[in-house]
Every structure is written in C-alpha cells, then in structure tokens.
Design a protein around this motif. Sequence first.
Motif, PDB file in Angstrom:
ATOM      1  N   VAL A   1      -4.268 -32.005 -28.467  1.00 45.64           N
ATOM      2  CA  VAL A   1      -5.342 -32.809 -27.666  1.00 45.64           C
ATOM      3  C   VAL A   1      -6.645 -32.996 -28.474  1.00 45.64           C
ATOM      4  O   VAL A   1      -7.283 -32.024 -28.742  1.00 45.64           O
TER       5      VAL A   1
ATOM      6  N   SER B   1      -0.646 -36.003 -18.189  1.00 48.95           N
ATOM      7  CA  SER B   1      -0.492 -37.281 -18.583  1.00 48.95           C
ATOM      8  C   SER B   1       1.141 -37.441 -18.840  1.00 48.95           C
ATOM      9  O   SER B   1       1.767 -36.620 -19.206  1.00 48.95           O
TER      10      SER B   1
ATOM     11  N   TYR C   1       2.978 -36.979 -22.359  1.00 52.79           N
ATOM     12  CA  TYR C   1       2.332 -35.701 -23.007  1.00 52.79           C
ATOM     13  C   TYR C   1       3.474 -34.602 -23.094  1.00 52.79           C
ATOM     14  O   TYR C   1       4.130 -34.634 -22.088  1.00 52.79           O
TER      15      TYR C   1
ATOM     16  N   GLN D   1      -5.928 -29.163 -17.546  1.00 56.02           N
ATOM     17  CA  GLN D   1      -6.229 -30.384 -17.637  1.00 56.02           C
ATOM     18  C   GLN D   1      -5.363 -31.197 -17.050  1.00 56.02           C
ATOM     19  O   GLN D   1      -4.336 -30.666 -16.693  1.00 56.02           O
TER      20      GLN D   1
ATOM     21  N   THR E   1     -10.415 -40.482 -15.747  1.00 53.48           N
ATOM     22  CA  THR E   1      -9.980 -39.241 -16.754  1.00 53.48           C
ATOM     23  C   THR E   1      -9.364 -39.557 -17.962  1.00 53.48           C
ATOM     24  O   THR E   1      -8.153 -40.086 -17.680  1.00 53.48           O
ATOM     25  N   THR E   2      -9.740 -39.287 -19.042  1.00 56.54           N
ATOM     26  CA  THR E   2      -9.121 -40.005 -20.630  1.00 56.54           C
ATOM     27  C   THR E   2      -8.799 -38.969 -21.360  1.00 56.54           C
ATOM     28  O   THR E   2      -9.504 -37.578 -21.267  1.00 56.54           O
ATOM     29  N   ARG E   3      -7.426 -38.942 -21.890  1.00 57.76           N
ATOM     30  CA  ARG E   3      -6.978 -38.054 -22.671  1.00 57.76           C
ATOM     31  C   ARG E   3      -6.414 -38.807 -23.986  1.00 57.76           C
ATOM     32  O   ARG E   3      -5.654 -39.710 -23.836  1.00 57.76           O
TER      33      ARG E   3
ATOM     34  N   TYR F   1     -10.651 -35.103 -24.304  1.00 52.41           N
ATOM     35  CA  TYR F   1     -10.291 -35.129 -22.748  1.00 52.41           C
ATOM     36  C   TYR F   1     -11.576 -34.882 -22.035  1.00 52.41           C
ATOM     37  O   TYR F   1     -12.597 -34.248 -22.286  1.00 52.41           O
ATOM     38  N   GLU F   2     -11.893 -35.944 -21.081  1.00 46.23           N
ATOM     39  CA  GLU F   2     -12.910 -36.104 -20.549  1.00 46.23           C
ATOM     40  C   GLU F   2     -12.619 -36.642 -19.064  1.00 46.23           C
ATOM     41  O   GLU F   2     -11.893 -37.639 -18.774  1.00 46.23           O
ATOM     42  N   GLU F   3     -13.044 -35.935 -18.026  1.00 47.07           N
ATOM     43  CA  GLU F   3     -13.035 -36.231 -16.489  1.00 47.07           C
ATOM     44  C   GLU F   3     -14.599 -36.891 -16.340  1.00 47.07           C
ATOM     45  O   GLU F   3     -15.405 -36.507 -16.345  1.00 47.07           O
TER      46      GLU F   3
END
Length: 252
Positions: free
Chosen positions: A14, A5, A8, A2, A24-26, A17-19
């Motif tokens: 977590v 951040s 982080y 991943q 890209t969001t976490r 999490y998505e790209e």
Amino acid sequence: FQFPSDTYSRGDPVLFYEEGAEATTRVFRKQSTGDFHMSVDGVFIGGTGDSAPTEIVLANLHRAIRTDPRSALVVGLGSGVLVAEMAQYEELSRIEVLEIAPSVARGASKIPRWQDVSSDHRIRLIVDDAYRHLRLSESNYDLIISDGKSRPTARGNGLFFSSDYYELVRNRLSPGGLFFQWVAANLAEEDLQTVLRTFSASFAYGVIWWLPNTDLFLIGSDDPFEIPGSPPGPTIHGLSRCAGRYAVDGEA
C-alpha cells in the motif's frame, strides 16, 4: 485498520491510504502484475498496465473525429492515467482537470503515469465540485471528457448522467466542441436505457461506441461531426460503432 478494496490482495504494498470527508482513497501495487491500482471507497477506479484500457480509449477517442483541439476539461482525475495519455498531444495547449476529493489528488501522485505529467505547464488540477465549476466558470473547451464511475458497485455519480449535467457541459463547449462520457456496459438494462435516452435528448448530434463486453463511450455535440469508416490507430483498436447519428427526439 484499513477499509478493504475490491482488487486488493494480501501482500500488495500500500503506497497511499487516506480517509477523507469526500472519499477513502487507497493506492497499492499488485504483486502479481506490478500494476498500480487506485480504489475509492473500496471500489477500483483505475490504474496502470492492463487495468487502464478504459482510460486510454477515452483519452484517445477524440482523434477519430477531431485532430485540432486546443483545450480540454477532464472531469475526474482518478489515477491520472487518462490525463497522462492526453498530455501526449502537443496541440492541446490547455488541459484542466476537476477532482472533488483531495485524497484522490494526493493519492494519484503515487502513480507513475501521473507523476510523469503533473508538472506539465499545460495541466491545471482543480480540486472542486464539477457542478460548481461548470456552473460558475467562464471558460469554454474544445473537448470535455467525463470519467465519473457508473459501475453498479460505485454509488454517488448519478448526477453525471442527468439532463442538468449535460446542459452545464453544453454551455461550456466551444463551437464544434465534443463531449465524451464513459458508461459501464453492465448497468441494469433499465438504468442504461435511461442514461441513453437522457443523453440523446440533450445533444443534437451524437454516437455511441462500444468496447465489446465492458464499456460504452458516448460522444455528443450541438454541431454536426463526421466519423471515418474505421477508427485510426492502435489506441482505439477494437471499438465498434453501434449507433450512428441520432435525432434530437432521442430515437437512435
């Protein structure tokens, strides 16, 4: 793997999490505090607890000026804390939220504050580009709140400080409507001067509020408005008004 951040720490759970094509969001929870954090492209953009003062101030600042708004448009969902804070005002019968990144909209569902209000019938989440929506929409709003991130580490939001954007906003304000925008106080001096000049040239009336050491809040309107001598309520405690009404030519 991943992408990292900036807030982080190893061991923080977590939750999402998505790209995606847009971002890209976490979403993760800080073990040290229990607060929820959201990062977009590795940059912290909002969360709960002590990490949310900017969103809370931005959501409540209108109460220092206008107590009767019926409609609001929020540009940028982020962690959803700002919208959740606004939902406490029963006089708001319509709250629309614009978010360009589907991954941010899905990630916010993991944060309790947004979970609490996402099913509120007054709130409509629109996954779309803000420029497109403002240009094509026929709706007007009593409040427009713009929370695009302007920190030097967050790129891509420069359009939200342009005269073109401010013109689109003005066209969507109801009579007596107010526009609110957050600006990071640690911008390079030349960049900050450019933002303030552009803003002051775009609205006939406005003020600048400063949350010491961290944030600036710009308030603009094409109609005159008054601000009491001191801000009411604990939610905007600590704000200082650093400029009064300015002239159309931009001289503060």
